[in-house]
Design an enzyme around this catalytic site. Structure first.
Site, PDB file in Angstrom:
ATOM      1  N   HIS A 159       0.863  -1.178   0.000  1.00  0.00           N
ATOM      2  CA  HIS A 159       0.000   0.000   0.000  1.00  0.00           C
ATOM      3  C   HIS A 159       0.904   1.234   0.000  1.00  0.00           C
ATOM      4  O   HIS A 159       2.146   1.105  -0.057  1.00  0.00           O
ATOM      5  CB  HIS A 159      -0.953  -0.016   1.205  1.00  0.00           C
ATOM      6  CG  HIS A 159      -0.258  -0.278   2.514  1.00  0.00           C
ATOM      7  ND1 HIS A 159       0.617   0.607   3.080  1.00  0.00           N
ATOM      8  CD2 HIS A 159      -0.292  -1.357   3.339  1.00  0.00           C
ATOM      9  CE1 HIS A 159       1.074   0.116   4.217  1.00  0.00           C
ATOM     10  NE2 HIS A 159       0.549  -1.088   4.392  1.00  0.00           N
ATOM     11  N   GLY A 179       1.921   3.129   2.244  1.00  0.00           N
ATOM     12  CA  GLY A 179       2.963   3.134   3.289  1.00  0.00           C
ATOM     13  C   GLY A 179       4.229   2.423   2.813  1.00  0.00           C
ATOM     14  O   GLY A 179       5.353   2.898   3.029  1.00  0.00           O
ATOM     15  N   HIS A 180       4.056   1.285   2.131  1.00  0.00           N
ATOM     16  CA  HIS A 180       5.216   0.560   1.600  1.00  0.00           C
ATOM     17  C   HIS A 180       5.933   1.404   0.538  1.00  0.00           C
ATOM     18  O   HIS A 180       7.168   1.396   0.449  1.00  0.00           O
ATOM     19  CB  HIS A 180       4.785  -0.754   0.943  1.00  0.00           C
ATOM     20  CG  HIS A 180       4.288  -1.785   1.908  1.00  0.00           C
ATOM     21  ND1 HIS A 180       2.981  -2.178   1.956  1.00  0.00           N
ATOM     22  CD2 HIS A 180       4.933  -2.510   2.866  1.00  0.00           C
ATOM     23  CE1 HIS A 180       2.829  -3.113   2.873  1.00  0.00           C
ATOM     24  NE2 HIS A 180       3.992  -3.323   3.464  1.00  0.00           N
ATOM     25  N   SER A 207      -2.196  -0.317   6.699  1.00  0.00           N
ATOM     26  CA  SER A 207      -1.758  -1.679   7.001  1.00  0.00           C
ATOM     27  C   SER A 207      -2.360  -2.606   5.960  1.00  0.00           C
ATOM     28  O   SER A 207      -3.494  -2.377   5.498  1.00  0.00           O
ATOM     29  CB  SER A 207      -2.264  -2.080   8.394  1.00  0.00           C
ATOM     30  OG  SER A 207      -2.213  -3.482   8.548  1.00  0.00           O
ATOM     31  N   SER A 208      -1.619  -3.656   5.634  1.00  0.00           N
ATOM     32  CA  SER A 208      -2.148  -4.644   4.677  1.00  0.00           C
ATOM     33  C   SER A 208      -3.398  -5.297   5.235  1.00  0.00           C
ATOM     34  O   SER A 208      -4.233  -5.812   4.500  1.00  0.00           O
ATOM     35  CB  SER A 208      -1.099  -5.714   4.393  1.00  0.00           C
ATOM     36  OG  SER A 208       0.091  -5.101   3.977  1.00  0.00           O
TER      37      SER A 208
END
Ligand code: PAF
Length: 278
Positions: free
Chosen positions: A34, A36-37, A188-189
């Site tokens: 996502h 964030g990554h 978060s995933s």
């Protein structure tokens, strides 16, 4: 972008890739990427510089899961993960399966015995042994000079820093701030597994922590955070603790920087979040 599935292939590829001169920066992930990554990848690219390379690992590490249903339910959208890596300018994706990572009779585990004891470590026995073991393996397989982790998993970050310090691992650990949705929910995933109702409710975790930390004493902070989360019938607290920012031990007074941390179940989806208390 090259995609490899075994440690041998990865080593061979990286020998050619950018030679030995470039700085190699690893972003370890369990996929279901996502925004964030992608911030971690961006940080990795900056740290690698023009001559360096960015390696993303995508591996749902079975030995860090304490519940088989959680492992099975973990999302694995490989095609979209690879597409996002390509678009983000990743050089190499390492996507092994469990057989390529672990011998069936493996008998060595990396174990941190202080910072990993409380919080997620207490709630998920063996979790941080699994994290340390896979992260050290990923460091060794990729031969990375630096690796990027998210501050959202602040206990994981502290445990990995401790492993690197205590074992003299020659890898620089870089951290990226938590990335949040516009309503405050930490990315978060696992968010993808929330129902619409749970997703609409989940930002209360961050709101409750943020509002509570404005109060004075430890007991008041904990009580207010608990009340804010438990006001929803959908949310079930796994843990809620105020810990020292360095030792991660629970505090009874606020004389040093601390962290208010929570893990909350929505159905069988466990979300974590934390705020710093200065
Ligand atoms: O934070 C994660 O996604 C995982 O714990 C990590 C660091 C990739 C190890 O499996």
């Amino acid at each position: 972008m090259q995609v490899v599935a075994t440690g041998v292939e990865l080593r061979e590829l990286l020998m050619e890739y950018g030679g030995v001169a470039g700085r190699r920066v690893l972003v370890p992930t369990m996929g279901a990427l996502h925004h964030g990554h992608l911030e971690l990848v961006k940080r990795a690219r900056e740290a690698a510089g023009p001559a360096g390379s960015v390696v993303v690992s995508i591996f749902v590490n079975p030995i860090q899961f304490d519940r088989s249903d959680d492992l099975e339910a973990y999302p694995r959208p490989m095609a979209s993960d690879l597409e996002q890596c390509r678009a983000a300018g990743v050089d190499v994706v390492f996507a092994p399966d469990a057989g390529a990572m672990y011998f069936s009779d493996r008998s060595v585990t990396v174990s941190e015995s202080l910072l990993s004891r409380g919080l997620c470590g207490a709630a998920r026995p063996g979790h941080f042994d699994g994290v340390c073991t896979v992260v050290l393996k990923l460091f060794l397989l990729s031969g990375c000079h630096a690796a990027v982790f998210g501050e959202k998993d602040f206990q994981q970050l502290a445990v990995i820093r401790r492993m690197v310090r205590d074992l003299d691992v020659p890898v620089e650990i870089l951290a990226c701030p938590t990335v949040r949705e516009s309503d405050g929910l930490a990315m978060s995933s696992r968010n993808a597994r929330l129902t619409d109702k749970q997703r609409a409710d989940a930002p209360r975790i961050h709101r409750a922590l943020t509002d509570a930390m404005k109060l004075g004493g430890v007991a008041d902070i904990l009580a207010a955070a608990r009340a804010g989360i438990e006001a929803s019938p959908l949310a079930r607290i796994d843990y809620l603790e105020l810990v020292d920012a360095e030792t991660l031990q629970p505090v009874t007074t606020l004389t040093r920087p601390a962290v208010l941390a929570a893990a909350v179940f929505y159905g069988d989806v466990r979300l974590i979040d934390h705020v710093a208390v200065k």
